[in-house]
Design a protein around this motif. Structure first.
Motif, PDB file in Angstrom:
ATOM      1  N   ASN A 115       0.887  -1.107   0.016  1.00  0.00           N
ATOM      2  CA  ASN A 115      -0.126   0.098   0.034  1.00  0.00           C
ATOM      3  C   ASN A 115       0.793   1.260   0.084  1.00  0.00           C
ATOM      4  O   ASN A 115       0.469   2.142   0.854  1.00  0.00           O
ATOM      5  N   THR A 508      -8.729   1.871   4.647  1.00  0.00           N
ATOM      6  CA  THR A 508      -7.767   3.103   4.860  1.00  0.00           C
ATOM      7  C   THR A 508      -7.930   3.624   6.352  1.00  0.00           C
ATOM      8  O   THR A 508      -8.949   2.863   7.079  1.00  0.00           O
ATOM      9  N   ASN A 531      -8.372   5.315  -0.782  1.00  0.00           N
ATOM     10  CA  ASN A 531      -9.355   4.285  -1.279  1.00  0.00           C
ATOM     11  C   ASN A 531      -9.935   4.511  -2.541  1.00  0.00           C
ATOM     12  O   ASN A 531     -10.698   3.743  -3.130  1.00  0.00           O
TER      13      ASN A 531
END
Length: 552
Positions: A115, A508, A531
Motif C-alpha cells: 500500500n 484506509t 480508497n
C-alpha cells in the motif's frame, strides 16, 4: 439451471488476429500502436461475422494480444501487467489482507501489496489502460452496427435481430468497464460510440459514472438474453442484474446515497432466475468449471483455455503461484510439480478466519500449513518426506517458506483429469457467481434494505451446508462483522476484498491493520485518499482533460 454450453471459450486463432488488430487507441489515452480503427469497415461486410466480432469485445478480458501470452496490443505496456483479470486481482486482492506475492522485484507488486503505490505504478497503468480498451472495443462494435451502417451493407432482418442482443452485450461490457473505473479510480475519461474518432474524452466524476452505468444496464434489459440462457462465457440479463446489485450495495461509497433496497431488488431477481449453487464449492475453481456443476453458479466468467487462450491471467497466476516452496504440490493442482516456487501465500489475518475448529472440515478452507493439510489433500514433496510446518506469520516477504499456502484453484477437472497444459490453465475465473448474491442479500438486509431475516439466514446456511460445515448460522450471528468475515471465507481470491473493506470502513485509516499494510510488518494506518487509486502518470500526460485524484 444449466445454461447453453455452446461457448466462446475456444476462440479460433483467426478470430483473435481479426479482433486484436491494433488501433482505435484514441479512446484509450495510452500510447497508440496505430491511429486506425480497431477493425476496418471491411471486417463488418460479412454478414456472418458479427458474432465473431462481438467475441473480440469479450476477448479483451482474457487476452493481451495475438502472438501468445507475452504479446500486448497496448503499445508500451507489458502483457504481464495488463491482462484484465490479473491486474484486477492484484488491485482488489493483493492490495488487501488475503494475499502476498513473494517476488517483489516483479514490476509494481511491492508497492501494491505494501500500500505504497504512486501514479507511476505499471500495474495501475495496466488496469486503467486495459479497462479503457474494453470501452474502445465496445464503442467500435457499436459504431459499426448502427441502423445506418446495417442498411448500407444490406444486412438481413434475421441477422439484425441477432445484432439487437449483440449491441446490448457490447453496451453491458462497456458499462462493466466503467463500473471498474468508478470503483478503482473514482473517475474516468468518458467516450461513447456517438463521439468522433480522434476525440479527447472529458473526465467524468464517480457520480456521473454511476448514473451512466445504472441507466445503461436498465435500458438494455429487454434486449439481453434472459438470465442464465446465453452461451457460456457471454453476458445476459443476470450479469446486468449482478452489476446493478454491486453498484447499489456500494452506493454510499460511490455517491453517498443509501440504495440497499435496490440491491435487494436485484438480488431477488437473480435468486429467482434459475441459478443454483454448484454441487461442490471447489467445482467453481476447477479446470472444467465451464462444464461441471459450477455452470449453474457462475454468472459471468473470464474464460481461460490452456491451448487456445494462453495468457498469464488470474487463474494461471493463482494455480501456479499456489504451489508451495516446501510442498511442491504442483501435480496435485495440475501444473508442473514445482509450480512457481511459492509465489503466493496468505496473510495471517486471512488464515485466522479459519482458525476456529468449526472450519476444520469446511471445504472453503484449503489452507496448507505444512504438516496440517486440509480435508485429505495429498502433498507431493521432493524428497518424499513430510513437509515442514509453516509459521503463519510472514516476517520477511522474500522467505517463501513462511505463511500458509492456499489450494483453492486447480488445473484439474472434477473427474481428476489434469488440464491440457501444465502452465497455462483451463480454469475460468468466476468474476461473478451466485454465492456473492447470497451474501449481498444478507448484507443489504442488515443495512436496512428490506428483505427478510429468514431468507438471509437461509441463504447463509445454504453456503455453510454446501461447504460441509455443520455449524448453523443463527439470528444472533447475523451482524455486519460476521458478513464481512463470511465474505472473505467464501469469496477470497476472487477480486472483491478491497471493495468490501472500503464499504465497511476497514481499508484506509487504522480501524483494521493487516500484515504489511502501509509497509509495516504488522500493519499501519494508510491515508484516506488510498480508497481510490491514482490516475496513471502516462494517462494524464496523454489526455489534458484528466486530473489527478486528490492526495497523489
Amino acid at each position: 439451471m444449466k445454461r447453453k454450453l455452446k461457448q466462446f471459450k475456444k476462440v479460433g486463432v483467426l478470430l483473435l488476429i481479426m479482433v486484436f488488430m491494433v488501433g482505435c487507441t484514441d479512446d484509450l489515452n495510452i500510447t497508440p500502436n496505430d491511429d486506425d480503427t480497431l477493425l476496418t469497415e471491411d471486417a463488418f461486410e460479412d454478414e456472418s461475422a458479427y458474432r465473431s466480432l462481438l467475441a473480440g469485445v469479450y476477448a479483451n478480458l482474457a487476452l493481451t494480444g495475438t502472438e501468445g501470452a507475452e504479446n500486448s496490443n497496448l503499445a508500451g505496456i507489458d502483457a504481464g501487467t495488463s491482462q484484465f483479470g490479473r491486474v484486477l486481482l492484484y488491485m482488489q486482492t493483493l492490495a488487501a489482507d488475503q494475499m502476498i506475492w513473494s517476488y517483489e522485484n516483479d514490476a509494481g507488486t511491492r508497492e501494491l501489496q505494501r500500500n505504497i503505490w504512486t501514479p507511476q505504478n505499471p500495474l495501475i497503468l495496466g488496469m486503467f489502460s486495459r479497462t479503457m480498451a474494453s470501452v474502445s472495443f465496445a464503442n467500435n462494435f457499436l459504431r459499426e452496427t448502427t441502423a445506418e451502417k446495417l442498411d448500407g451493407r444490406n444486412v438481413s432482418d434475421a441477422t439484425r435481430q441477432d445484432i439487437v442482443a449483440y449491441r446490448a452485450e457490447a453496451r453491458l461490457l462497456r458499462a462493466m468497464a466503467y463500473y471498474y473505473m468508478m470503483d478503482l479510480f473514482g473517475k474516468a475519461p468518458f467516450i461513447t460510440e456517438n463521439d468522433p474518432l480522434n476525440f479527447t474524452p472529458p473526465e467524468v466524476s464517480r457520480a456521473e459514472l454511476f448514473t451512466f452505468i445504472e441507466s445503461e444496464l436498465l435500458d438494455i434489459q429487454s434486449d439481453l438474453v434472459a438470465a442464465g440462457q446465453n452461451e457460456y462465457g457471454r453476458a445476459d440479463r443476470g450479469v446486468a442484474n449482478m452489476i446493478l446489485a454491486k453498484i447499489y450495495l456500494n452506493a454510499e461509497v460511490y455517491i453517498g446515497e443509501n440504495r440497499y433496497p435496490d440491491c435487494i431488488t436485484q438480488c431477488e431477481a437473480l435468486l429467482s432466475s434459475g441459478y443454483a449453487l454448484a454441487d461442490s464449492y471447489l467445482h467453481n475453481f476447477m479446470a472444467d468449471n465451464n462444464t461441471n456443476s459450477a455452470t449453474s453458479e457462475i454468472i459471468f466468467p473470464i474464460v481461460s483455455d490452456g491451448l487456445t487462450t494462453q495468457n498469464f491471467g488470474p487463474t494461471t497466476v493463482m494455480v501456479n503461484g499456489s504451489v508451495g516452496s516446501l510442498e511442491t504440490n504442483g501435480l496435485v493442482v495440475g501444473v508442473t510439480q514445482g509450480g512457481w516456487g511459492g509465489a503466493l501465500r496468505v496473510r495471517r489475518e486471512f488464515a485466522e478466519l479459519f482458525a476456529d475448529g468449526i472450519f476444520s472440515q469446511d471445504e472453503r478452507n484449503t489452507l496448507i500449513e505444512g504438516v496440517n493439510v486440509p480435508n485429505g489433500v495429498t502433498i507431493v514433496t521432493t524428497p518424499p518426506t513430510p513437509p515442514t510446518p509453516r509459521p503463519v506469520d510472514i516476517v520477511d516477504i522474500s522467505n517463501r517458506d513462511t505463511g500458509f499456502i492456499l489450494q483453492k484453484y486447480s488445473n484439474v477437472s472434477s473427474d481428476g483429469t489434469p488440464g491440457i497444459d501444465q502452465t497455462f490453465v483451463d480454469t475460468d475465473f468466476p468474476l461473478f457467481r451466485l454465492a456473492d448474491v447470497y451474501l449481498m442479500y444478507a448484507e443489504a438486509y442488515l443495512r436496512g434494505g428490506g428483505g427478510s431475516e429468514s431468507t438471509a439466514l437461509g441463504l447463509l446456511n445454504e453456503l455453510r451446508d454446501r461447504a460441509n460445515n455443520d455449524e448453523v448460522v443463527e439470528s444472533s450471528d447475523l451482524t455486519l462483522d460476521f458478513i464481512l468475515d463470511e465474505r472473505s471465507r467464501e469469496l477470497h481470491w476472487e477480486a472483491h476484498r478491497r471493495q468490501d473493506l472500503i464499504r465497511f470502513n476497514r481499508y484506509t485509516g487504522g480501524n483494521y491493520n493487516w500484515a504489511w499494510k502501509g509497509n509495516g510488518s504488522n500493519g499501519i494506518a494508510i491515508p484516506a485518499h488510498f480508497n481510490v487509486y491514482p490516475i496513471p502518470s502516462l494517462s494524464l500526460a496523454s489526455n489534458p482533460e484528466l486530473n489527478q485524484n486528490t492526495g497523489y
